[in-house]
Design a protein around this motif. Sequence first.
Motif, PDB file in Angstrom:
ATOM      1  N   ARG A  50       0.844  -1.208   0.000  1.00 52.99           N
ATOM      2  CA  ARG A  50       0.000   0.000   0.000  1.00 52.99           C
ATOM      3  C   ARG A  50       0.876   1.254   0.000  1.00 52.99           C
ATOM      4  O   ARG A  50       0.527   2.261  -0.625  1.00 52.99           O
ATOM      5  N   LEU A  94       1.729   2.205  -3.423  1.00 53.05           N
ATOM      6  CA  LEU A  94       0.618   2.849  -4.121  1.00 53.05           C
ATOM      7  C   LEU A  94       0.500   4.319  -3.755  1.00 53.05           C
ATOM      8  O   LEU A  94       0.212   5.159  -4.617  1.00 53.05           O
ATOM      9  N   VAL A  95       0.750   4.636  -2.501  1.00 53.56           N
ATOM     10  CA  VAL A  95       0.728   6.038  -2.066  1.00 53.56           C
ATOM     11  C   VAL A  95       1.830   6.817  -2.790  1.00 53.56           C
ATOM     12  O   VAL A  95       1.591   7.911  -3.314  1.00 53.56           O
ATOM     13  N   ALA A 129       0.912   7.267  -6.432  1.00 56.43           N
ATOM     14  CA  ALA A 129      -0.133   8.287  -6.587  1.00 56.43           C
ATOM     15  C   ALA A 129       0.471   9.688  -6.539  1.00 56.43           C
ATOM     16  O   ALA A 129       0.107  10.561  -7.335  1.00 56.43           O
ATOM     17  N   PRO A 164      -9.316   7.021  -5.400  1.00 51.86           N
ATOM     18  CA  PRO A 164      -9.365   6.333  -4.107  1.00 51.86           C
ATOM     19  C   PRO A 164      -9.441   4.809  -4.181  1.00 51.86           C
ATOM     20  O   PRO A 164      -9.208   4.149  -3.173  1.00 51.86           O
ATOM     21  N   HIS A 183      -4.764  10.049  -7.985  1.00 54.70           N
ATOM     22  CA  HIS A 183      -5.218   9.879  -6.602  1.00 54.70           C
ATOM     23  C   HIS A 183      -6.596   9.218  -6.524  1.00 54.70           C
ATOM     24  O   HIS A 183      -7.328   9.433  -5.559  1.00 54.70           O
ATOM     25  N   VAL A 187      -8.511  -2.680  -2.401  1.00 48.97           N
ATOM     26  CA  VAL A 187      -7.580  -1.729  -3.021  1.00 48.97           C
ATOM     27  C   VAL A 187      -6.781  -2.443  -4.120  1.00 48.97           C
ATOM     28  O   VAL A 187      -6.297  -3.562  -3.925  1.00 48.97           O
ATOM     29  N   HIS A 243      -7.306   3.070  -5.249  1.00 45.72           N
ATOM     30  CA  HIS A 243      -5.928   2.648  -5.041  1.00 45.72           C
ATOM     31  C   HIS A 243      -5.475   2.834  -3.588  1.00 45.72           C
ATOM     32  O   HIS A 243      -4.322   2.541  -3.268  1.00 45.72           O
ATOM     33  N   GLN A 244      -6.382   3.337  -2.728  1.00 44.75           N
ATOM     34  CA  GLN A 244      -5.976   3.577  -1.342  1.00 44.75           C
ATOM     35  C   GLN A 244      -7.054   3.300  -0.309  1.00 44.75           C
ATOM     36  O   GLN A 244      -6.746   3.202   0.877  1.00 44.75           O
ATOM     37  N   ASP A 245      -8.307   3.151  -0.715  1.00 42.97           N
ATOM     38  CA  ASP A 245      -9.399   3.020   0.252  1.00 42.97           C
ATOM     39  C   ASP A 245     -10.229   1.774  -0.062  1.00 42.97           C
ATOM     40  O   ASP A 245     -10.903   1.713  -1.098  1.00 42.97           O
ATOM     41  N   HIS A 271      -2.378   0.609  -9.313  1.00 45.52           N
ATOM     42  CA  HIS A 271      -2.583   1.351 -10.555  1.00 45.52           C
ATOM     43  C   HIS A 271      -2.121   0.458 -11.714  1.00 45.52           C
ATOM     44  O   HIS A 271      -1.057  -0.159 -11.637  1.00 45.52           O
TER      45      HIS A 271
END
Length: 129
Positions: A16, A19-20, A23, A31, A29, A47, A33-35, A50
């Motif tokens: 993760r 991914l941050v 992004a 979401p 960004h 999640v 890919h993160q939430d 990308h």
Amino acid sequence: MTPGDVLAPQVFAVTRADLVRYAEASGDHNPIHQDDDVARSVGLPGVIAHGMYTLALVGRAVAGWTGGAEVVELGAKFIAPVVVPAEGAAEVVVSGTVKSAGESLVTLALEVRCGDAKVLGMPKAVVRA
């Protein structure tokens, strides 16, 4: 590199945190890919990485196999997501063979998997020899 050569699989752990960072670097960004909640709300299992990050891993594998040769072409179809767990990592494995080798260009036929699933369809790279 000669036609038929099998290239040693390259394994990439995707977290993760990756991914941050992606992004931030890409400006993507979204979401999903993160939430987890957002990803599930649109029908995903959680999640996901990308797609272009997954393709970038292919580029890293190609660079490793070719000693950083100039990439003339790199492409694939996105056919399945790389689901990234909250803890630990998803493992993306890039393998390939030399499809053809001419005087100036080498074509690599690739396979990209996460677990039992192919995540990229028809991945291919062409590098300058």
